[in-house]
Enzyme design. Structure first.
Site, short mmCIF file in Angstrom:
data_model
loop_
_atom_site.label_atom_id
_atom_site.label_comp_id
_atom_site.label_asym_id
_atom_site.label_seq_id
_atom_site.Cartn_x
_atom_site.Cartn_y
_atom_site.Cartn_z
N LYS A 116 0.84 -1.20 0.00
CA LYS A 116 0.00 0.00 0.00
C LYS A 116 0.87 1.25 0.00
CE LYS A 116 -0.25 -0.20 4.95
NZ LYS A 116 0.96 -1.01 4.84
N TYR A 144 -2.57 5.06 6.81
CA TYR A 144 -2.99 4.26 7.97
C TYR A 144 -4.19 4.90 8.67
CZ TYR A 144 1.17 1.30 7.66
OH TYR A 144 2.12 0.41 7.25
#
Lengths: 370, 370
Positions: free
Chosen positions: B136, B221
């Site tokens: 990611k 995040y």
């Protein structure tokens, strides 16, 4: 007029103040001096629940004393009279309190009324020649705040605002550490302030009386806190409003506002003000070399806090007791508090509040000139 | 010199993963089965520091095994070959890796290269008929993400993204509690993610390779966390960028971004992404009946967390070990993870990232359609 009942009441009230003093040493209610100098003689305007808390706390003050009341509710006045031994001549209502001008037993009036009433009341107090202590927010916008400052200046009285956290020991220790550079360069402050409000009919949910919703009441702690924690004044603000209950939170009464502040150094603050979330009372300050965290951060205490160096262990003090004693020193002896509590200081918060409301309405970043 | 790795390592109690594991216990490369069924045979593309961490963690996997490498640096390939017993026929460079198509020892390729390269590499892997595992952010914008999803669909391979927190036990326990209603109605999420980045020459500070700055790397995040913690997808975003160092953080490379998300239920999130503040790795979820807090919340572990009911005591697991075993079960056995980790899931984060960048540039609230 002295009666036995008056005497006993005086005795009771005074014993709370000086429990170890003998009866001969008890100060009369309107005595202007004690051993350590003159006392600030305060009339409280608006006898609601926070005023009651202040009055109770003042029973432990050494430099300030409650000598008068102003209220629109005769039954409240009589309750306070007997509880705090206040003579009838020091009791006023909202029609006649300008007569306080000729009352030598009152040095200052502590205005603890709905926000929307502060400006006119403060100006009347100033015109009566008494110092103004005003609960925060000082007013409902900066224009009102400026009028209050001007009126006090013209009347040559001082204007202080009830920022009780400015005297709270753990808060002051964090400010000391920050000033000493112990956290390094400060980068970030976070203030989360809120609770779920109850009774929908209370004045705090009335736009005209409150001037807004959560932001005026509880969000102001994050606004003010961001400034004393970071040690700078913000130069911009952005804000987003969220409303889930349009019945309880009517037009102009904010339920939840997120707002962000930018500071000259590049530090930023991320804050939340809400009347719809439980248990939000948190400050967090982050610097290059350390951090401070408080939770609860602005409640009536005990405040809990720790830094990267450990727990803050200062004992709890009753905020309102310390505040009133410190205000006495400021008003009577010209003491300079570590964090200012005057009208100019409060005006900065009002300008930020104006900016937040403008930002929620326009969706734009608002540049601030404090 | 501070690097992202340094920062995350600081948050890691056990840097050496399973130091007591002897070489005899290491699974041989290319083993296709163990007692409990087929293993996922993975080639890692890009042999940087995070790839090394993944490879080390995979030594403890029971369902996934490292069988190949793809790198542009021959010396790295030979180091990995000897360290992980990888035969020469399973080693590729960026020119020839399409030939992986005819390699029966590789089921999936884990792309751990700079973000800006993911899209083209993933499409080539898909065309080679191998499952794509992509670190990611999946790509640098939603358009790229959509192209990757389409390519994988067309090639009939699966696309998974390295959301290691989706398998972290304390995170999953908080998600379980939230789903069970233990926190009551969720009102607020806060995600503070950041660190002070070191070496200004690294690819993470190169707009073309990274697609941005802190937001792509660490802010994601908070973006992703807001969704799995609140349990909804946001409908709007606002954002504010602050840059104090325009030399280190060039045009298009964000230093600090605050962003706010609004959710269909009325819940809001307040997040911070930064490359210029120390020690920010905090999640906080607030509901009417309780809260959860994590600090550190997304580092390599141990993750620390508590709720209003007390400390979360699940033992630390090596995130990448669990992730790779779980991905094996997903790819080989069709297991459904508690929180999705497929391309569609990752695309939502990219759409939010697009929205955040648009919001910082326009200063406007961006409506999201995930």
């Amino acid at each position: 007029m002295n009666t036995r009942r008056d005497f006993l009441q005086k005795l009771t009230a005074s014993f709370i103040v000086f429990p170890s003093l003998s009866s001969e040493m008890l100060p009369a209610a309107c005595t202007t001096t004690v051993d350590d100098g003159p006392k600030l003689r305060v009339a409280v305007m608006g006898l609601g629940s926070y005023a009651s808390r202040v009055a109770e706390a003042m029973q432990s003050c050494t430099k300030a004393v409650l000598t008068g009341v102003i209220s629109g509710t005769p039954s409240k006045i009589s309750t306070w009279q007997s509880k705090y031994n206040i003579p009838a001549k020091n009791c006023y209502n909202y029609e006649n309190f300008d007569a306080i001008k000729s009352n030598p037993d009152i040095d200052a009036v502590y205005i603890i009324t709905p926000n929307g009433l502060h400006k006119d009341q403060a100006i009347r107090v100033a015109k009566a020649g008494k110092h103004v202590i005003c609960e925060k927010p000082m007013a409902i916008n900066a224009t009102e705040g400026e009028a209050m400052i001007a009126a006090c200046k013209q009347a040559n009285v001082q204007l202080l605002v009830g920022y009780r956290m400015h005297f709270e020991p753990k808060t002051l220790e964090i400010i000391r550490m920050r000033k000493a550079g112990e956290f390094g360069t400060i980068r970030f402050f976070q203030g989360l302030c809120g609770f779920r409000i109850g009774d929908p009919t209370q004045w705090r949910l009335n736009k005209q009386l409150a001037g807004g919703g959560s932001l005026m009441d509880i969000g102001i702690y994050a606004i003010n806190g961001s400034r004393y924690m970071i040690g700078e004044d913000p130069v911009w603000v952005t804000a987003q409003e969220t409303k889930t209950d349009t019945v309880k939170f009517k037009e102009g009464v904010d339920e939840t506002i997120q707002f962000q502040l930018g500071f000259p150094s590049g530090a930023v603050a991320s804050c939340l003000s809400t009347y719809n979330m439980n248990g939000l009372d948190r400050f967090y300050l982050n610097g290059d070399n350390g951090y401070a965290e408080m939770w609860p951060s602005t409640g009536y205490g005990p405040i809990m806090g720790h830094t990267n160096k450990g727990e803050l262990t200062y004992p709890h003090v009753t905020h309102q007791t310390v505040q009133m004693d410190e205000m006495a020193s400021i008003l009577l002896q010209g003491k300079q508090p570590i964090v200012p509590i005057n009208g100019e200081e409060a005006l900065k918060d009002l300008k930020i509040i104006d900016g937040i409301f403008a930002a929620t309405q326009t969706g734009k970043k608002i540049n601030l000139k404090l």
